[in-house]
Write an enzyme that holds these catalytic residues in place. Structure first.
Site, PDB file in Angstrom:
ATOM      1  N   HIS A  30       0.836  -1.208   0.000  1.00 30.97           N
ATOM      2  CA  HIS A  30       0.000   0.000   0.000  1.00 30.97           C
ATOM      3  C   HIS A  30       0.867   1.254   0.000  1.00 30.97           C
ATOM      4  O   HIS A  30       0.435   2.312   0.451  1.00 30.97           O
ATOM      5  CB  HIS A  30      -0.985   0.006   1.184  1.00 30.97           C
ATOM      6  CG  HIS A  30      -2.101  -0.985   1.010  1.00 30.97           C
ATOM      7  ND1 HIS A  30      -3.243  -0.702   0.299  1.00 30.97           N
ATOM      8  CD2 HIS A  30      -2.224  -2.275   1.424  1.00 30.97           C
ATOM      9  CE1 HIS A  30      -4.044  -1.766   0.295  1.00 30.97           C
ATOM     10  NE2 HIS A  30      -3.448  -2.737   0.967  1.00 30.97           N
ATOM     11  N   THR A  31       2.078   1.133  -0.504  1.00 28.21           N
ATOM     12  CA  THR A  31       2.944   2.304  -0.659  1.00 28.21           C
ATOM     13  C   THR A  31       2.949   2.795  -2.104  1.00 28.21           C
ATOM     14  O   THR A  31       3.275   3.949  -2.350  1.00 28.21           O
ATOM     15  CB  THR A  31       4.392   1.977  -0.261  1.00 28.21           C
ATOM     16  OG1 THR A  31       4.762   0.737  -0.872  1.00 28.21           O
ATOM     17  CG2 THR A  31       4.547   1.856   1.248  1.00 28.21           C
ATOM     18  N   SER A  63      -9.633 -18.055 -22.845  1.00 27.55           N
ATOM     19  CA  SER A  63      -8.761 -18.445 -21.744  1.00 27.55           C
ATOM     20  C   SER A  63      -9.141 -19.834 -21.264  1.00 27.55           C
ATOM     21  O   SER A  63     -10.333 -20.136 -21.123  1.00 27.55           O
ATOM     22  CB  SER A  63      -8.910 -17.461 -20.580  1.00 27.55           C
ATOM     23  OG  SER A  63      -8.265 -17.989 -19.431  1.00 27.55           O
ATOM     24  N   GLY A 120      -4.056 -12.371  -4.840  1.00 29.00           N
ATOM     25  CA  GLY A 120      -3.082 -11.343  -4.461  1.00 29.00           C
ATOM     26  C   GLY A 120      -1.732 -11.559  -5.115  1.00 29.00           C
ATOM     27  O   GLY A 120      -0.733 -10.967  -4.699  1.00 29.00           O
ATOM     28  N   SER A 124      -3.976 -10.426 -12.690  1.00 25.03           N
ATOM     29  CA  SER A 124      -4.508  -9.374 -13.572  1.00 25.03           C
ATOM     30  C   SER A 124      -3.371  -8.669 -14.309  1.00 25.03           C
ATOM     31  O   SER A 124      -3.451  -8.442 -15.517  1.00 25.03           O
ATOM     32  CB  SER A 124      -5.372  -8.378 -12.795  1.00 25.03           C
ATOM     33  OG  SER A 124      -4.639  -7.740 -11.779  1.00 25.03           O
ATOM     34  N   GLU A 156      -5.790  -1.314 -16.550  1.00 24.84           N
ATOM     35  CA  GLU A 156      -6.417  -1.825 -15.321  1.00 24.84           C
ATOM     36  C   GLU A 156      -7.224  -0.733 -14.616  1.00 24.84           C
ATOM     37  O   GLU A 156      -8.344  -0.959 -14.182  1.00 24.84           O
ATOM     38  CB  GLU A 156      -5.348  -2.407 -14.376  1.00 24.84           C
ATOM     39  CG  GLU A 156      -5.941  -2.943 -13.082  1.00 24.84           C
ATOM     40  CD  GLU A 156      -5.309  -4.231 -12.592  1.00 24.84           C
ATOM     41  OE1 GLU A 156      -4.386  -4.750 -13.241  1.00 24.84           O
ATOM     42  OE2 GLU A 156      -5.754  -4.717 -11.549  1.00 24.84           O
ATOM     43  N   ASP A 168       2.383  -3.837  -9.703  1.00 23.92           N
ATOM     44  CA  ASP A 168       2.154  -5.180 -10.231  1.00 23.92           C
ATOM     45  C   ASP A 168       2.606  -5.297 -11.682  1.00 23.92           C
ATOM     46  O   ASP A 168       3.285  -6.259 -12.071  1.00 23.92           O
ATOM     47  CB  ASP A 168       0.669  -5.539 -10.139  1.00 23.92           C
ATOM     48  CG  ASP A 168       0.171  -5.560  -8.708  1.00 23.92           C
ATOM     49  OD1 ASP A 168       1.002  -5.464  -7.791  1.00 23.92           O
ATOM     50  OD2 ASP A 168      -1.051  -5.667  -8.517  1.00 23.92           O
ATOM     51  N   TYR A 220     -10.290  -1.288  -0.740  1.00 25.23           N
ATOM     52  CA  TYR A 220      -9.006  -0.856  -1.290  1.00 25.23           C
ATOM     53  C   TYR A 220      -9.070   0.626  -1.664  1.00 25.23           C
ATOM     54  O   TYR A 220      -8.205   1.432  -1.306  1.00 25.23           O
ATOM     55  CB  TYR A 220      -8.642  -1.717  -2.502  1.00 25.23           C
ATOM     56  CG  TYR A 220      -7.314  -1.413  -3.148  1.00 25.23           C
ATOM     57  CD1 TYR A 220      -6.168  -2.121  -2.785  1.00 25.23           C
ATOM     58  CD2 TYR A 220      -7.203  -0.436  -4.137  1.00 25.23           C
ATOM     59  CE1 TYR A 220      -4.949  -1.852  -3.392  1.00 25.23           C
ATOM     60  CE2 TYR A 220      -5.989  -0.167  -4.744  1.00 25.23           C
ATOM     61  CZ  TYR A 220      -4.873  -0.881  -4.371  1.00 25.23           C
ATOM     62  OH  TYR A 220      -3.679  -0.617  -4.979  1.00 25.23           O
TER      63      TYR A 220
END
Ligand code: ADP
Ligand code: MG
Length: 379
Positions: A30-31, A63, A120, A124, A156, A168, A220
């Site tokens: 969360h930085t 997929s 997590g 994605s 995203e 990510d 989030y």
């Protein structure tokens, strides 16, 4: 295998096959959306894409994780908010490429994956990055990896509507084997940091709690908004501008305990990234465990994004002799990482599995992960 599946779905042969990995974040949670520091590494788990261009502007996506249905779109019709389910991630990439002025047309794409979804571990981002790399290669776009990552983040955030940071996509695009990637979000500076766990006699376990998180809703975004409000209250652009040695003074100036908790987590978490970097650079990998566990406590108590299953992993692993453990990724479920001496890793994993059984939780998925290669063309 992926190429064969492509043939079975679409008829003709693909022009190539690409891979992009999921990631774990060693420390720095969360930085990223606070302009801070992160330290992810790529997993051996990847999403594979077999791709062939089309000349009629059709985008056909399939997929193996969504067997049967081929999603058919027209690139000229792509616009944010269409709501095509999982196809929003790859079609968002096509949209972002075209928005950036690249003449990308239609394609047939088949995906296979060994990245658990919603765990997590950034399936994605892997899906976006493998798509962007493949289309970039096929169209000769020669995109620099950080540019490619930024395009994927736009897909995203703006197209799929998930308000995540840049970590990510950057991890999936830019990591290399045997290294963690230190990323300073404020100036985009990247450094590959040697992280050879096996040579140090260590093993890193990923524990997927199988509690599914959902980034596109609620909590989030609320943390993100809370951090922005904290920065505004302190008169800084982002919480990155609050130095660790100015933390106490900053906390005094905040209006309430909620704001103080959020700010304290972000500022101390940036500090923990610096501590882990210093330990890795000094060859003291064993000692990062305590920092990981301290990071978990901050996410659990101050940022309040953990959950009972994640806490159980961390507590059980540490009691069973791990060097340290923490949740990784956005939280509210998903995965934890556990650092253990290799000779103790199986014992630690068994203790976690037993604890989940005793608590009546679903059996966790546990696997060892060494820092692996970033996105690449396979054939
Ligand atoms: P995470 O990135 O932590 O895995 P997200 O919620 O951000 O979790 O992304 C998960 C979503 O990504 C899935 O719900 C699905 O829409 C999409 N996705 C991931 N992997 C695949 C796949 N192999 N095939 C199709 N869609 C996928
Ligand atoms: Mg994700």
């Amino acid at each position: 295998m992926t190429a064969n599946a492509f043939v079975a779905v679409f008829g003709g042969a693909p022009e190539g096959v690409w891979a992009a990995p999921g990631r774990v974040n060693l420390i720095g949670e969360h930085t990223d959306y606070n302009d801070g520091l992160v330290l992810p590494f790529a997993l051996p788990n990847t999403i594979l894409a077999a791709v062939a261009r089309r000349t009629d502007g059709r985008l056909r996506l399939h997929s193996s994780a969504a067997p049967g249905a081929v999603v058919e779109l027209t690139v000229g019709d792509l616009k944010p908010g269409r709501g095509d389910g999982w196809a929003d991630y790859p079609s968002g990439v096509v949209w972002a490429l075209r928005e950036a002025g690249h003449a990308v047309g239609g394609a047939d794409i088949h995906y296979d994956s060994t990245v658990p979804t919603g765990a997590g571990l950034s399936s994605s981002a892997a899906l976006e990055v493998v798509t962007a790399l493949a289309l970039g290669d096929l169209h000769g776009l020669a995109l620099e990896r950080p540019v490619l990552a930024e395009l994927c983040r736009r897909a995203e955030n703006l197209y799929a509507g998930a308000p995540t940071g840049i970590m990510d996509q950057t991890a999936s695009a830019c990591c290399t084997e045997g290294h963690a990637l230190h990323l300073d979000i404020r100036d985009g500076a990247q450094r590959l940091v040697p992280c050879d766990l096996a040579a140090a006699g260590l093993r890193l376990l990923v524990v997927d709690t199988r509690v599914e998180h959902d980034h596109s809703t609620g909590a989030y975004g609320a943390r993100r908004a809370g951090c922005e409000a904290g920065a505004a209250a302190l008169g800084v652009r982002t919480l990155r501008e609050v130095p660790f040695d100015g933390l106490a003074a900053a906390l005094d100036r905040l209006p309430d305990e909620h704001a103080r908790r959020l700010v304290r987590h972000v500022v101390t978490e940036n500090r923990r990234v610096e501590q882990v970097l210093a330990l890795l650079d000094a060859g003291k990998i064993h000692e990062i465990g305590a920092v990981l566990t301290a990071g978990h406590a901050s996410l659990r108590d101050d940022f309040q994004v953990s959950c009972p299953e994640l806490d159980l992993v961390v507590d059980t692993a540490n009691e069973a002799g791990a060097l340290g453990a923490r949740m990784t990724g956005g939280g509210f479920g998903g995965s934890a990482i556990v650092l253990a001496e290799a000779r103790r890793a199986d014992t630690v994993a068994e203790a976690v599995t037993d604890a989940f059984r005793s608590a009546g939780h679903r059996a966790p998925r546990i696997f060892a992960a060494a820092p692996s290669a970033g996105a690449r063309r396979l054939r």
